[in-house]
Design a protein around this motif. Structure first.
Motif, PDB file in Angstrom:
ATOM      1  N   ASP B  85       0.916  -1.281  -0.229  1.00 52.15           N
ATOM      2  CA  ASP B  85      -0.168  -0.316  -0.249  1.00 52.15           C
ATOM      3  C   ASP B  85       0.629   1.896   0.030  1.00 52.15           C
ATOM      4  O   ASP B  85       1.888   1.324   1.349  1.00 52.15           O
ATOM      5  N   PRO B  93      -6.660   2.461  -1.990  1.00 56.77           N
ATOM      6  CA  PRO B  93      -7.577   1.873  -1.445  1.00 56.77           C
ATOM      7  C   PRO B  93      -8.933   0.582  -2.121  1.00 56.77           C
ATOM      8  O   PRO B  93      -8.445  -0.798  -1.310  1.00 56.77           O
ATOM      9  N   PRO B  94      -9.279   0.758  -3.353  1.00 51.55           N
ATOM     10  CA  PRO B  94      -9.749  -0.254  -3.988  1.00 51.55           C
ATOM     11  C   PRO B  94      -9.494  -1.327  -4.315  1.00 51.55           C
ATOM     12  O   PRO B  94      -9.522  -2.035  -4.482  1.00 51.55           O
ATOM     13  N   GLU B  97      -9.170  -3.281  -1.168  1.00 59.13           N
ATOM     14  CA  GLU B  97      -9.924  -4.252  -0.869  1.00 59.13           C
ATOM     15  C   GLU B  97     -10.058  -5.548  -1.737  1.00 59.13           C
ATOM     16  O   GLU B  97     -10.209  -6.706  -1.792  1.00 59.13           O
ATOM     17  N   ARG B 100      -8.191  -8.544  -0.839  1.00 62.57           N
ATOM     18  CA  ARG B 100      -7.844  -8.191   0.294  1.00 62.57           C
ATOM     19  C   ARG B 100      -9.679 -10.009   0.100  1.00 62.57           C
ATOM     20  O   ARG B 100      -9.265 -11.032   0.573  1.00 62.57           O
ATOM     21  N   GLU B 101     -10.526  -9.267  -0.926  1.00 65.29           N
ATOM     22  CA  GLU B 101     -10.859 -10.471  -1.304  1.00 65.29           C
ATOM     23  C   GLU B 101     -10.424 -11.537  -2.134  1.00 65.29           C
ATOM     24  O   GLU B 101     -11.248 -12.648  -1.476  1.00 65.29           O
TER      25      GLU B 101
END
Lengths: 307, 307
Positions: B85, B93-94, B97, B100-101
């Motif tokens: 990051d 940020p998106p 995410e 992470r998913e």
């Protein structure tokens, strides 16, 4: 605009160096780079007889003129010019005339060798008879005659007018086509039995500088393009390199330096093989029969079928 | 249009091979080329722990998914994902995410490592403080964190999602810039102490094929471009290669093959040197102090001057 080196009026802006050059300093700089290339690759040595491939187009006229200016006085070096007349109606005759004029002015021995006399037909006829592209016939037969004539004249080197633009296009073309073997053929000073060594004294000179050199010396300039010229892949690469050089001046030199860095490798990967004497004509070839004889026989068969 | 291999509806026309491919055969062909590249350069071997550089953009998401599909069942190979990051407001940020998913879905261990935590400031702050280009800070610090994290996690390889388009652009870029040393750094399987070996399983896959692969598996696709992205030279080369490939399909493969032909030479010309441990942080560097420490100190000085 003033010259970057003296008080005279500049005639040329050299983008890759950021310098403005007057006539005198342009010529000095141009010829310095010719001498640099000649020295770097030992293109001209004592005792050499240099055959100049003189088509009569702007590049080869400039080359003939420059070599005469730079090395013409040397007693240990001899020049002779060879013009190949492929037989292209409308296009070739005026440049043959130019070649005649410039060699006569400079007092350089001049030989005109034609497809018609040597292969029984002009390129214009070959194109009508055969199924190959014009550039195939022209490339094979022109190189054949240049080499044979140079060797018969006792030449030790064959000078061609390939400039920085030509060379970098060919380098990039071969790289983009994954033809590293063909890239290796561009390595200077390669010696092969039966082949007169090719030298390219303009390899460090931009094409547009050749034009300016011609203009400054008022040399005859034929800027026509061959009517058969058709190289779409090369044209795409030429245009890209033109744009790229335009945005980032000096990049054609970078391409040349990349190639030069790879030379030791290329020599190792593709060592020179001994050539055979063609079974038909005795000229050097990597095969049993040379490509010129293959094409000539094809054309003769096609001619007989028509009769 | 029917698939060239079966009766199903084609979903993709593969220009370089002239084939129409249905979903099943597209995936088969795509993954076959991934497996081919992996095998050719022994990218994945028994006992390997592979750290995947997962930004969360389309390429690295597809890579994570494909590696899991192809090698996830193997007991002798382990995968872990690292997301850096950098701290780019609105852009990063998106994708963090998404990273992470996808790792959560696939059950892959996931580590998020930030510039802020490791260097005391986000890229957005660095850009305001420093005089270097954003890509300089990002490139140096990202590679630093990826390598250090991978090594700390016990990874034996670091997989990045560079595809055929990326690789051929870099190859041509280095060639056109006369940077043969940098070209040599692209040679796969180079081992240097302290550096986790980089592997590029997508090196034989076109970028647009990655997009199609994502679509077919309904993978989350973030197509936004980094707001700091600024590579005018690379963009010129990218556009040329795009046009060239468009006119002459398969030429990106030719560029890759040219490069591969030169690999033995490049290895010989630029043998791997032993790296030092940075005097400040201990990370590997060819100099005394690593570039990350140099930049970090510059930025800290700039920060203090403002106070």
């Amino acid at each position: 605009m003033k010259c970057s080196h003296c008080n005279r009026q500049a005639v040329y802006y050299q983008r890759h160096s950021g310098r403005h050059l007057c006539k005198k300093h342009f010529i000095y700089d141009f010829e310095k780079r010719v001498r640099y290339a000649v020295k770097k690759y030992r293109m001209i040595e004592s005792g050499d007889k240099i055959a100049i491939a003189l088509s009569g187009g702007k590049d080869s006229v400039a080359l003939t003129f420059a070599l005469d200016r730079l090395y013409g006085e040397r007693k240990d070096v001899e020049f002779v010019a060879i013009t190949i007349d492929e037989g292209i109606k409308g296009y070739r005759p005026p440049t043959v005339e130019i070649a005649r004029e410039i060699t006569s002015q400079l007092g350089i021995e001049h030989h005109i060798v034609s497809f018609k006399e040597n292969f029984g037909m002009a390129l214009d006829e070959m194109v009508k008879l055969g199924d190959k592209k014009p550039c195939t016939y022209c490339g094979v037969f022109r190189k054949y005659l240049l080499n044979r004539t140079a060797r018969e004249l006792g030449a030790t080197k064959l000078a061609t007018a390939h400039n920085l633009d030509d060379e970098t296009q060919t380098i990039l073309l071969n790289f983009l086509q994954a033809d590293i073997e063909r890239l290796a053929r561009l390595v200077p000073q390669r010696v092969q039995k039966g082949l007169v060594m090719r030298i390219k004294p303009f390899r460090e000179i931009y094409e547009k500088e050749v034009v300016v050199y011609c203009l400054l010396f008022d040399l005859p300039m034929d800027m026509n393009e061959c009517p058969y010229s058709y190289f779409p892949v090369r044209a795409a690469i030429r245009d890209f390199l033109y744009d790229f050089e335009n945005k980032y001046p000096g990049r054609k030199y970078s391409v040349m330096r990349s190639f030069e860095t790879l030379i030791p490798c290329l020599k190792e990967m593709f060592p020179q093989i001994d050539l055979n004497a063609c079974e038909k004509c005795g000229e050097p070839t990597p095969k049993r029969v040379c490509q010129a004889c293959v094409l000539r026989e094809e054309l003769e068969r096609a001619k007989e079928q028509i009769r």
